[in-house]
Design a protein around this motif. Structure first.
Motif, PDB file in Angstrom:
ATOM      1  N   HIS A   1       0.862  -1.186   0.000  1.00  0.00           N
ATOM      2  CA  HIS A   1       0.000   0.000   0.000  1.00  0.00           C
ATOM      3  C   HIS A   1       0.894   1.230   0.000  1.00  0.00           C
ATOM      4  O   HIS A   1       1.427   1.619   1.041  1.00  0.00           O
ATOM      5  CB  HIS A   1      -0.902  -0.014   1.237  1.00  0.00           C
ATOM      6  N   ASP A   2       1.056   1.847  -1.162  1.00  0.00           N
ATOM      7  CA  ASP A   2       1.926   3.015  -1.299  1.00  0.00           C
ATOM      8  C   ASP A   2       1.579   3.681  -2.618  1.00  0.00           C
ATOM      9  O   ASP A   2       0.596   3.312  -3.267  1.00  0.00           O
ATOM     10  CB  ASP A   2       3.404   2.576  -1.249  1.00  0.00           C
ATOM     11  N   ILE A   3       2.381   4.636  -3.047  1.00  0.00           N
ATOM     12  CA  ILE A   3       2.128   5.247  -4.339  1.00  0.00           C
ATOM     13  C   ILE A   3       2.352   4.199  -5.431  1.00  0.00           C
ATOM     14  O   ILE A   3       3.106   3.234  -5.232  1.00  0.00           O
ATOM     15  CB  ILE A   3       3.016   6.492  -4.558  1.00  0.00           C
ATOM     16  N   PRO A   4       1.689   4.351  -6.587  1.00  0.00           N
ATOM     17  CA  PRO A   4       1.758   3.311  -7.617  1.00  0.00           C
ATOM     18  C   PRO A   4       3.175   2.899  -8.011  1.00  0.00           C
ATOM     19  O   PRO A   4       3.467   1.699  -8.129  1.00  0.00           O
ATOM     20  CB  PRO A   4       1.016   3.960  -8.798  1.00  0.00           C
ATOM     21  N   ASN A   5       4.079   3.861  -8.178  1.00  0.00           N
ATOM     22  CA  ASN A   5       5.433   3.532  -8.606  1.00  0.00           C
ATOM     23  C   ASN A   5       6.160   2.670  -7.574  1.00  0.00           C
ATOM     24  O   ASN A   5       6.867   1.718  -7.925  1.00  0.00           O
ATOM     25  CB  ASN A   5       6.221   4.818  -8.849  1.00  0.00           C
ATOM     26  N   THR A   6       5.977   2.979  -6.301  1.00  0.00           N
ATOM     27  CA  THR A   6       6.643   2.227  -5.238  1.00  0.00           C
ATOM     28  C   THR A   6       6.100   0.804  -5.157  1.00  0.00           C
ATOM     29  O   THR A   6       6.860  -0.157  -4.994  1.00  0.00           O
ATOM     30  CB  THR A   6       6.463   2.938  -3.888  1.00  0.00           C
ATOM     31  N   VAL A   7       4.793   0.649  -5.269  1.00  0.00           N
ATOM     32  CA  VAL A   7       4.193  -0.680  -5.217  1.00  0.00           C
ATOM     33  C   VAL A   7       4.637  -1.511  -6.418  1.00  0.00           C
ATOM     34  O   VAL A   7       4.955  -2.702  -6.282  1.00  0.00           O
ATOM     35  CB  VAL A   7       2.660  -0.581  -5.142  1.00  0.00           C
ATOM     36  N   ALA A   8       4.701  -0.899  -7.595  1.00  0.00           N
ATOM     37  CA  ALA A   8       5.163  -1.619  -8.787  1.00  0.00           C
ATOM     38  C   ALA A   8       6.609  -2.079  -8.617  1.00  0.00           C
ATOM     39  O   ALA A   8       6.965  -3.211  -8.969  1.00  0.00           O
ATOM     40  CB  ALA A   8       5.032  -0.737 -10.022  1.00  0.00           C
ATOM     41  N   ALA A   9       7.452  -1.209  -8.056  1.00  0.00           N
ATOM     42  CA  ALA A   9       8.857  -1.564  -7.843  1.00  0.00           C
ATOM     43  C   ALA A   9       8.984  -2.694  -6.833  1.00  0.00           C
ATOM     44  O   ALA A   9       9.815  -3.604  -6.985  1.00  0.00           O
ATOM     45  CB  ALA A   9       9.640  -0.338  -7.378  1.00  0.00           C
ATOM     46  N   ALA A  10       8.172  -2.654  -5.791  1.00  0.00           N
ATOM     47  CA  ALA A  10       8.198  -3.721  -4.800  1.00  0.00           C
ATOM     48  C   ALA A  10       7.760  -5.050  -5.421  1.00  0.00           C
ATOM     49  O   ALA A  10       8.326  -6.111  -5.127  1.00  0.00           O
ATOM     50  CB  ALA A  10       7.298  -3.363  -3.626  1.00  0.00           C
ATOM     51  N   MET A  11       6.754  -4.983  -6.270  1.00  0.00           N
ATOM     52  CA  MET A  11       6.272  -6.194  -6.935  1.00  0.00           C
ATOM     53  C   MET A  11       7.367  -6.787  -7.819  1.00  0.00           C
ATOM     54  O   MET A  11       7.572  -8.012  -7.845  1.00  0.00           O
ATOM     55  CB  MET A  11       5.029  -5.857  -7.763  1.00  0.00           C
ATOM     56  N   GLN A  12       8.084  -5.936  -8.528  1.00  0.00           N
ATOM     57  CA  GLN A  12       9.172  -6.412  -9.374  1.00  0.00           C
ATOM     58  C   GLN A  12      10.298  -7.021  -8.540  1.00  0.00           C
ATOM     59  O   GLN A  12      10.944  -7.991  -8.952  1.00  0.00           O
ATOM     60  CB  GLN A  12       9.704  -5.266 -10.232  1.00  0.00           C
TER      61      GLN A  12
ATOM     62  N   ILE B   1      10.081  -8.838  -5.969  1.00  0.00           N
ATOM     63  CA  ILE B   1       9.791 -10.181  -5.466  1.00  0.00           C
ATOM     64  C   ILE B   1       9.550 -11.181  -6.598  1.00  0.00           C
ATOM     65  O   ILE B   1       9.178 -12.336  -6.327  1.00  0.00           O
ATOM     66  CB  ILE B   1       8.594 -10.183  -4.485  1.00  0.00           C
ATOM     67  N   HIS B   2       9.789 -10.780  -7.849  1.00  0.00           N
ATOM     68  CA  HIS B   2       9.646 -11.722  -8.965  1.00  0.00           C
ATOM     69  C   HIS B   2      10.442 -12.993  -8.718  1.00  0.00           C
ATOM     70  O   HIS B   2       9.987 -14.108  -8.970  1.00  0.00           O
ATOM     71  CB  HIS B   2      10.148 -11.089 -10.265  1.00  0.00           C
ATOM     72  N   VAL B   3      11.659 -12.832  -8.214  1.00  0.00           N
ATOM     73  CA  VAL B   3      12.571 -13.967  -8.026  1.00  0.00           C
ATOM     74  C   VAL B   3      12.018 -14.985  -7.039  1.00  0.00           C
ATOM     75  O   VAL B   3      12.392 -16.159  -7.078  1.00  0.00           O
ATOM     76  CB  VAL B   3      13.952 -13.456  -7.552  1.00  0.00           C
ATOM     77  N   LEU B   4      11.087 -14.575  -6.187  1.00  0.00           N
ATOM     78  CA  LEU B   4      10.505 -15.478  -5.203  1.00  0.00           C
ATOM     79  C   LEU B   4       9.381 -16.326  -5.790  1.00  0.00           C
ATOM     80  O   LEU B   4       8.914 -17.268  -5.144  1.00  0.00           O
ATOM     81  CB  LEU B   4       9.981 -14.681  -4.004  1.00  0.00           C
TER      82      LEU B   4
ATOM     83  N   ASN C   1       2.982 -15.664 -13.457  1.00  0.00           N
ATOM     84  CA  ASN C   1       2.245 -16.719 -12.767  1.00  0.00           C
ATOM     85  C   ASN C   1       1.793 -16.323 -11.365  1.00  0.00           C
ATOM     86  O   ASN C   1       1.424 -17.177 -10.557  1.00  0.00           O
ATOM     87  CB  ASN C   1       3.111 -17.977 -12.686  1.00  0.00           C
ATOM     88  N   THR C   2       1.813 -15.026 -11.089  1.00  0.00           N
ATOM     89  CA  THR C   2       1.420 -14.523  -9.772  1.00  0.00           C
ATOM     90  C   THR C   2       0.029 -13.905  -9.820  1.00  0.00           C
ATOM     91  O   THR C   2      -0.236 -13.036 -10.651  1.00  0.00           O
ATOM     92  CB  THR C   2       2.423 -13.471  -9.269  1.00  0.00           C
ATOM     93  N   LYS C   3      -0.837 -14.356  -8.943  1.00  0.00           N
ATOM     94  CA  LYS C   3      -2.152 -13.733  -8.812  1.00  0.00           C
ATOM     95  C   LYS C   3      -2.039 -12.562  -7.839  1.00  0.00           C
ATOM     96  O   LYS C   3      -1.479 -12.706  -6.749  1.00  0.00           O
ATOM     97  CB  LYS C   3      -3.185 -14.738  -8.293  1.00  0.00           C
ATOM     98  N   VAL C   4      -2.557 -11.416  -8.243  1.00  0.00           N
ATOM     99  CA  VAL C   4      -2.558 -10.230  -7.382  1.00  0.00           C
ATOM    100  C   VAL C   4      -3.981 -10.027  -6.882  1.00  0.00           C
ATOM    101  O   VAL C   4      -4.924  -9.912  -7.678  1.00  0.00           O
ATOM    102  CB  VAL C   4      -2.074  -8.979  -8.139  1.00  0.00           C
ATOM    103  N   VAL C   5      -4.132 -10.005  -5.557  1.00  0.00           N
ATOM    104  CA  VAL C   5      -5.467  -9.868  -4.968  1.00  0.00           C
ATOM    105  C   VAL C   5      -5.502  -8.655  -4.050  1.00  0.00           C
ATOM    106  O   VAL C   5      -4.526  -8.331  -3.375  1.00  0.00           O
ATOM    107  CB  VAL C   5      -5.895 -11.143  -4.211  1.00  0.00           C
ATOM    108  N   GLY C   6      -6.630  -7.976  -4.041  1.00  0.00           N
ATOM    109  CA  GLY C   6      -6.786  -6.760  -3.266  1.00  0.00           C
ATOM    110  C   GLY C   6      -7.445  -7.017  -1.924  1.00  0.00           C
ATOM    111  O   GLY C   6      -8.520  -7.628  -1.858  1.00  0.00           O
TER     112      GLY C   6
END
Length: 225
Positions: free
Chosen positions: A64-75, A77-80, A106-111
């Motif tokens: 839960h953050d600004i869109p750019n920060t959340v996108a960067a965080a998601m990227q 954890i790709h390796v996980l 292959n990651t499901k993103v849920v809100g």
């Protein structure tokens, strides 16, 4: 994903304890949910260690953050290779859209809609003028329109959401078996009730992890499904 919908919540600070519990009940669960406590204590290393059990990993980070920060965080954890990752639906449409776009294939993103530890009075005190049920449905609609795979909601909302979002992926936490203690959860249902209402994943922690016999508890829950 494993046909067993139960994901064991391993929200505990010790990696060896978490791994031992997961190994003990591995044959009676469908995946592992790792939350903030675990991830802050063990990070990527801890997730890699639990991947050795060959069960799907649900990273419940509630980004839960600004869109750019959340996108960067998601990227990051790709390796996980998580099977599921959570973001807060209250972060807004742009944040959810960017989170989904940045997630692994292959990651499901849920809100996350309304935490199961919150009730109507709690929402009112934070300035939300409607009931927890109404707020969950509103955020479910927003998550759907933002292109997420599904939502996290309590068992009390799952039926209504499922009727509006037939192909959604629905995660239900705060579950308690019959005669189980609620603890800090305020909006609970049984695993069977949630499954019957349309839940895709059932998140269960303390009823298994704090049971006198975790294996027997996991078997008993599985038997109800």
């Amino acid at each position: 994903m494993n046909h067993n919908p139960v994901f064991l919540a391993l929200d505990m600070p010790r990696l060896d304890t978490a791994e031992a519990l997961a190994r003990k009940v591995a044959g009676h669960i469908g995946g592992i949910k790792l939350g903030l406590e675990f991830f802050c204590a063990h990070g990527h290393h801890g997730v890699h260690e639990l991947h050795k059990l060959h069960l799907p990993i649900f990273l419940d980070l509630k980004l839960h953050d600004i869109p750019n920060t959340v996108a960067a965080a998601m990227q990051a954890i790709h390796v996980l290779e998580p099977a599921i990752v959570t973001v807060h639906a209250s972060g807004g449409r742009a944040m959810m859209e960017d989170a989904k776009a940045a997630a692994g294939e292959n990651t499901k993103v849920v809100g996350v809609t309304v935490l199961t530890s919150l009730d109507d009075d709690d929402l009112s005190s934070t300035g939300v003028p409607c009931s927890s049920h109404e707020q969950a449905l509103r955020l479910a609609d927003l998550a759907h329109s933002a292109g997420l795979d599904g939502i996290v909601c309590s068992g009390h909302e799952i039926g209504a959401v499922h009727s509006q979002w037939k192909d959604g992926f629905f995660v239900v936490p705060g579950l308690r078996p019959d005669n189980g203690k609620n603890g800090d959860q305020k909006r609970t249902v049984t695993p069977r009730q949630a499954r019957d209402a349309g839940a895709s994943v059932l998140v269960i922690g303390r009823p298994i992890s704090r049971a006198e016999d975790p294996l027997a508890a996991a078997r008993a829950i599985e038997a109800t499904l």
